[in-house]
Design a protein around this motif. Structure first.
Motif, PDB file in Angstrom:
ATOM      1  N   ASP A 300       1.177  -1.504   0.219  1.00 35.94           N
ATOM      2  CA  ASP A 300       0.455   0.108  -0.117  1.00 35.94           C
ATOM      3  C   ASP A 300       0.671   0.967   0.210  1.00 35.94           C
ATOM      4  O   ASP A 300       0.902   1.634  -0.817  1.00 35.94           O
ATOM      5  CB  ASP A 300      -1.185  -0.170   0.912  1.00 35.94           C
ATOM      6  N   ARG A 301       1.439   1.151   0.741  1.00 37.54           N
ATOM      7  CA  ARG A 301       2.566   2.668   1.110  1.00 37.54           C
ATOM      8  C   ARG A 301       3.623   1.823   1.650  1.00 37.54           C
ATOM      9  O   ARG A 301       3.730   0.946   2.729  1.00 37.54           O
ATOM     10  CB  ARG A 301       1.777   3.694   1.543  1.00 37.54           C
ATOM     11  N   THR A 302       4.760   2.689   1.750  1.00 35.58           N
ATOM     12  CA  THR A 302       6.330   2.584   2.699  1.00 35.58           C
ATOM     13  C   THR A 302       6.877   4.273   3.557  1.00 35.58           C
ATOM     14  O   THR A 302       6.575   5.284   3.243  1.00 35.58           O
ATOM     15  CB  THR A 302       7.064   2.514   1.705  1.00 35.58           C
ATOM     16  N   TYR A 303       6.704   3.926   4.407  1.00 35.16           N
ATOM     17  CA  TYR A 303       7.878   4.795   5.400  1.00 35.16           C
ATOM     18  C   TYR A 303       8.915   4.128   5.430  1.00 35.16           C
ATOM     19  O   TYR A 303       9.297   3.109   5.751  1.00 35.16           O
ATOM     20  CB  TYR A 303       7.428   4.750   6.386  1.00 35.16           C
ATOM     21  N   PRO A 304       9.570   5.720   6.172  1.00 39.21           N
ATOM     22  CA  PRO A 304      10.291   5.121   6.161  1.00 39.21           C
ATOM     23  C   PRO A 304      11.194   5.087   7.591  1.00 39.21           C
ATOM     24  O   PRO A 304       9.592   4.966   8.225  1.00 39.21           O
ATOM     25  CB  PRO A 304      11.878   7.376   6.747  1.00 39.21           C
TER      26      PRO A 304
END
Length: 329
Positions: A300-304
């Motif tokens: 869905d989405r990525t985060y650092p």
């Protein structure tokens, strides 16, 4: 190394980025250089110490988290192996269960790792372990899905649901996915023959009966779910119950087990992927499906790493389509 630590139970804001010592590699251990780590509902349950009964059972910690570093799913490469480890060597690209995966390095054991499919990048690979293994157990192991059966997946757009739809379709079942409006096209593209938009329709209205229901949401009464099962159908429960309660999902699953003793229908929970085996065999099974082109992770989405708390909050609020992933290195 840099890691996301939790010193106390609480909301995602209790997570913080810190510099801590890198885990040492002992006998039988594998040190993984983490490139990506998935966020699961499991993570926010552990973060909050929910349900409370889990604290008394010793797996979470009573007054403070038992595991200081959060995270479970990971993909990366083997940094080092301890004595007695066979089949893995430094440099191997792997995915699997690595407690403390929201960090630059995580320590695990060889039986909780498998080779990363060459067709996946590290973010996609990190999305696989818990979600895909849970879906495999729900559909194949517990649900015993057969070709031609009608299978309904409640929560088809989520981390487990997106895998479950694909696995059921690979078994030639007639799959119905229940999801939100924004996930309908995605769920259909994954192999669902029918899609029920839960904002507009109620799949428990009795118009269709199903041989197997995989319930990832727990938002319908058990009595309603049983009404849309065939007389000898199977309900597979993945969680349920209200967050913040004493027993939460544990109480719901105990009730399910009690009713199952007297019901003609099969009412079964999914055993957790860790520590209940055979985890290694299940990991190999899902990666084989990926290699065969029958299973694709949905990110869905990525985060650092520094924004891990935001990713956990996104998953806890039920907003993720497929998996949210933390990129580490």
């Amino acid at each position: 190394m840099k890691a996301i630590v939790q010193e106390r139970f609480g909301p995602p804001d209790t997570l913080r980025l810190a510099d801590i010592e890198r885990p040492e590699v002992g006998d039988g251990h594998v040190l993984v250089r983490v490139h990506a780590a998935a966020v699961n509902p499991y993570d926010w349950h552990m973060l909050r110490g929910d349900p409370y009964v889990a604290r008394l059972m010793g797996g979470v910690g009573l007054l403070r988290p038992k595991c200081r570093v959060a995270g479970l799913d990971a993909a990366g490469h083997v940094e080092a192996v301890g004595s007695g480890v066979v089949g893995l060597r430094p440099g191997d690209e792997v995915l699997g269960f690595c407690p403390g995966s929201f960090a630059e390095y995580a320590r695990t054991t060889a039986d909780l790792l498998v080779p990363k499919p060459v067709g996946l990048n590290f973010e996609e690979a990190a999305a696989v372990p818990l979600g895909a293994v849970t879906a495999l157990r729900g559909i194949r192991t517990v649900g015993r899905v057969q070709a031609g059966q009608r299978v309904l997946v409640n929560g088809a757009g989520g981390g487990v649901g997106t895998f479950a739809v694909q696995i059921a379709a690979a078994l030639d079942a007639e799959v119905t996915g229940v999801c939100s409006t924004r996930s309908a096209d995605l769920v259909r593209s994954l192999g669902a023959t029918h899609v029920v938009d839960h904002t507009k329709e109620d799949f428990t209205d009795g118009r269709v009966r199903y041989d197997v229901i995989l319930d990832n949401v727990g938002n319908r009464p058990l009595s309603r779910l049983r009404q849309v099962l065939t007389p000898t159908g199977t309900l597979v429960a993945n969680g349920g119950g209200s967050p913040g309660h004493l027993f939460g999902a544990v109480g719901s699953l105990l009730r399910l087990a009690a009713i199952d003793l007297f019901a003609r229908q099969r009412l079964r929970p999914i055993l957790p992927a860790v520590p209940a085996g055979p985890t290694h065999e299940d990991l190999l099974a899902v990666t084989a499906l990926i290699d065969a082109g029958k299973l694709t992770p949905v990110v869905d989405r990525t985060y650092p790493l520094a924004d891990t708390a935001e990713g956990v909050r996104h998953v806890e609020q039920g907003h993720a389509r497929g998996k949210a992933v933390v990129t580490v290195a």
